[in-house]
Design an enzyme around this catalytic site. Structure first.
Site, mmCIF file in Angstrom:
data_model
loop_
_atom_site.group_PDB
_atom_site.id
_atom_site.type_symbol
_atom_site.label_atom_id
_atom_site.label_comp_id
_atom_site.label_asym_id
_atom_site.label_seq_id
_atom_site.Cartn_x
_atom_site.Cartn_y
_atom_site.Cartn_z
ATOM 1 N N HIS A 191 2.990 16.792 -6.231
ATOM 2 C CA HIS A 191 4.156 17.557 -5.766
ATOM 3 C C HIS A 191 3.849 18.393 -4.527
ATOM 4 O O HIS A 191 4.623 18.432 -3.586
ATOM 5 C CB HIS A 191 4.641 18.505 -6.862
ATOM 6 C CG HIS A 191 5.108 17.800 -8.083
ATOM 7 N ND1 HIS A 191 6.149 16.910 -8.050
ATOM 8 C CD2 HIS A 191 4.673 17.846 -9.358
ATOM 9 C CE1 HIS A 191 6.335 16.442 -9.267
ATOM 10 N NE2 HIS A 191 5.454 16.993 -10.070
ATOM 11 N N GLU A 433 -5.415 -8.955 10.096
ATOM 12 C CA GLU A 433 -6.371 -7.856 9.937
ATOM 13 C C GLU A 433 -7.748 -8.332 9.493
ATOM 14 O O GLU A 433 -8.630 -7.542 9.204
ATOM 15 C CB GLU A 433 -5.814 -6.769 9.008
ATOM 16 C CG GLU A 433 -5.118 -7.241 7.772
ATOM 17 C CD GLU A 433 -4.486 -6.099 6.977
ATOM 18 O OE1 GLU A 433 -4.613 -4.933 7.332
ATOM 19 O OE2 GLU A 433 -3.852 -6.415 5.962
ATOM 20 N N ASP A 457 -7.976 -2.364 9.664
ATOM 21 C CA ASP A 457 -8.888 -3.281 8.977
ATOM 22 C C ASP A 457 -9.555 -4.249 9.942
ATOM 23 O O ASP A 457 -10.731 -4.558 9.785
ATOM 24 C CB ASP A 457 -8.126 -4.060 7.897
ATOM 25 C CG ASP A 457 -7.978 -3.229 6.643
ATOM 26 O OD1 ASP A 457 -8.998 -2.674 6.195
ATOM 27 O OD2 ASP A 457 -6.856 -3.111 6.130
ATOM 28 N N CYS A 504 0.500 -2.519 13.688
ATOM 29 C CA CYS A 504 0.801 -1.361 12.849
ATOM 30 C C CYS A 504 -0.443 -0.550 12.529
ATOM 31 O O CYS A 504 -0.404 0.380 11.739
ATOM 32 C CB CYS A 504 1.527 -1.790 11.581
ATOM 33 S SG CYS A 504 0.627 -3.028 10.657
HETATM 34 C C1 PEP Z 1 -4.258 -1.835 9.080
HETATM 35 O O1 PEP Z 1 -5.191 -2.317 8.426
HETATM 36 O O2 PEP Z 1 -4.294 -1.674 10.317
HETATM 37 C C2 PEP Z 1 -3.028 -1.414 8.399
HETATM 38 C C3 PEP Z 1 -1.983 -1.012 9.088
HETATM 39 O O3 PEP Z 1 -3.011 -1.423 7.046
HETATM 40 P P1 PEP Z 1 -3.706 -0.284 6.115
HETATM 41 O O4 PEP Z 1 -4.118 0.846 7.009
HETATM 42 O O5 PEP Z 1 -2.692 0.080 5.105
HETATM 43 O O6 PEP Z 1 -4.877 -1.040 5.551
HETATM 44 MG MG MG Z 2 -4.876 -2.986 6.425
#
Ligand code: PEP
Ligand code: MG
Length: 585
Positions: A191, A433, A457, A504
């Protein structure tokens, strides 16, 4: 100076004096009562419970008005404790059989209740213990006729340090005077963490030894993004963090500059800048920071910190909520990336020697189609209500991708037969990744509608650097030529096949690398919401053609530091006076 490590629960820097909140202690009197006194004690119990219910209801209303309905929901758990027949019967049983006063009976029953839950060794249930202890303190105050302790009178700005904050305490604290939270216990979804995030207050939770090492009045720096707490820092460290703090404050101001504007380079190349999210509390940030949708929804957070698995309906509503709030933009829902450093509290999931190389993400999902298909069905159903894309993590070869798509097809068929709606043309993306995926991107592109490069990753696997180990952090280099070559070949393979490619991983939210990625032709950038305005701003100040020709030269360099130095130098020439502002230097 002492440095304490904890869990990065809410980003930002908090600098100020510590304010220690201890656990409120009660002395519970034990009195023998006569047979005739039993009904009087039961009456007092009922009175105490009713008064507590009233108090919670009014607190719930106040929090709902101030923070929104979602936050007020935490009190529902409290009300449920007060209505728990098993608990109430147990208290009454003790009063009748042991002939003891109500305060004593009540506290004994609560102890039993709490010990049973703690004995189950489950994080989710441990967090429920906090609710139970919180509500029981309220009842005891009523029974013992003690005043409610209020933190409302906190007059100066402080960093709260405590073993744990009860949800109702967190919600009723005077926010304007809180510079940060540090707690011994709690996780990313506790929380305190949730409320801190939505209020934008830095928080480090799960420090374990915070209350042993920090006293009221100590000077503190908390770094909510790194999960670090510095106690009585040196002047040098203090100055360093002061600078960081000011940088973040500037970043917040940049929000107003580019919120509603598109990320288009000076030579009119349009780029999508979207946000990564983990929990629904982050949803308002998407619009606040001007992100164009969600480029990565890390759904595993629904699965963490609980013993059971979420049913299809629960997942469907969670996804639907995100999809509706992000409309008209799209949401890329990533299927669960469990394993690595994110574990299920399930006894059936084994502990592994090398979790990052083990039964993780798509490997877990393909090994547990029962779990995977529930999620796929829920995502598909949510796709009927907005623009949803689906994405598979940790793909290392095309067979895994094909198998995942086969299961998706099975789910579509089932839903069709059940007459349930979904987007029949839902886009399916592959996360790149793992180096083997990057090197076979041409093959994977044949089976994908888009790619999203997960550099967090990809860097750890291609450079053999554990992303969570601070001892080898110096080797974790996004600018390493090996990483750049992999990223380049993935983008080229995608474009050759006519599909778009995003990123991402954290790298896309770093201005220097974002410039490089624009030059490499990346189509979509997804990052933590507060980073969005800065990257949009950068994109609007550069030309794609310039970035492209600079990147050609960057790719000839041999080390990460050469790469960074060169990028800095070239970007400085382009941005001129805007360089320091946009890069927050
Ligand atoms: C990544 O590996 O770049 C990714 C966005 O996934 P996570 O950080 O959740 O492993
Ligand atoms: Mg990842």
């Amino acid at each position: 100076m002492i440095k304490l490590k904890g869990i990065a629960a809410s980003g930002g820097i908090g600098i100020g004096k510590a304010y220690f909140i201890g656990v409120e202690e009660f002395t519970i009197p034990k009195r023998k009562i006569s047979h005739e006194g039993i009904s009087q004690e039961i009456y007092r119990l009922e009175e105490g419970l009713i008064a507590t219910r009233k108090e919670i209801a009014s607190l719930q209303k106040r929090i709902s008005d101030e923070l929104g309905f979602d936050h007020a929901k935490i009190f529902e758990a409290h009300l449920l404790v007060l209505e728990d027949r098993v608990l109430i019967e147990d208290i009454i049983g003790q009063i009748k059989n042991k002939k003891v006063n109500v305060e004593y009976a009540f506290s004994e029953s609560i102890k039993k209740y709490v010990n049973t839950l703690l004995g189950l060794d489950d994080e989710y249930l441990r967090e429920r213990v906090i609710d139970i202890e919180d509500v029981s303190r309220r009842v005891l105050r009523k029974l013992l006729k003690k005043e409610t302790v209020s933190l409302q009178e906190l007059k100066e700005k402080v960093v709260i340090v405590t073993h744990d904050l009860a949800p109702s305490q967190t919600a009723s604290l005077p926010k304007e005077n809180i510079l940060g939270f540090v707690t011994d216990v709690g996780g990313i979804t506790s929380h305190t963490a949730i409320i801190a995030r939505s209020l934008g207050i830095p928080a480090v939770v799960g420090v374990e030894i915070a209350t042993k090492n920090i006293k009221s009045g100590n000077n503190l720096i908390i770094d909510g993004s790194a999960g670090e707490v510095l106690v009585n820092p040196t002047t040098k460290v203090f100055k360093e963090y002061r600078k960081k703090f000011e940088k973040i404050a500037k970043e917040a101001k940049a929000v107003h500059i580019s919120k509603a504007i598109k990320a288009r380079t000076k030579d009119k190349r349009e780029i999508v800048v979207s946000a990564n999210i983990e929990i629904p509390e982050e949803l308002p940030l998407i619009h606040k920071f001007g992100a164009e949708g969600v480029g990565l929804y890390r759904t595993e957070y629904i699965f963490l910190g609980r013993r059971d698995l979420p049913f299809e309906e629960e997942q469907y509503h969670a996804y639907l909520n995100v999809v509706k709030k992000v409309k008209p933009y799209s949401v890329i829902i990533r299927t669960i990336d469990i394993g690595g450093d994110k574990f299920l509290s399930q006894p059936t999931v084994p502990v592994e020697m090398s979790p990052f190389l083990g039964w993780r993400a798509i490997r877990f999902c393909l090994g547990r189609p029962d779990v995977f298909k529930v999620q796929l069905r829920a995502i598909l159903r949510a796709s009927a209500e907005g623009n949803v894309k689906i994405m598979f993590p940790m793909i290392s070869g095309v067979e895994e991708l094909k198998e995942a798509k086969r299961l998706l097809q099975e789910c579509k068929q089932e839903l069709k037969e059940e007459g349930k709606k979904f987007d029949k043309r839902i886009s399916v993306g592959t996360m790149i990744e793992v180096p083997s995926a990057a090197l076979t991107a041409d093959v994977l592109a044949e089976e994908s509608d888009f790619f999203s490069i997960g550099t967090n990753d990809l860097i750890q696997y291609s450079l053999a650097v554990d992303r969570a180990n601070e001892k080898v952090a110096y080797l974790y280099e996004p600018g390493h030529p090996a990483v750049l070559r992999l990223v380049k070949s993935v983008i080229e393979a995608a474009h050759k096949k006519g599909i778009w490619v995003g990123m991402c991983g954290e790298m896309s939210g770093e201005p220097l690398f974002a410039f490089l990625l624009v030059g490499l032709g990346l189509d979509e950038f997804s990052m933590a919401p507060p980073r969005v305005p800065r990257i949009k701003e950068l994109i609007r100040h550069i030309k794609y053609e310039d970035a492209k020709s600079i990147v050609e030269r960057v790719l000839k360099l041999s080390t990460a530091s050469e790469v960074e130095k060169y990028l800095q130098q070239e970007l400085k020439k382009i941005l001129k006076d805007d360089f320091n502002r946009i890069l927050m230097i």
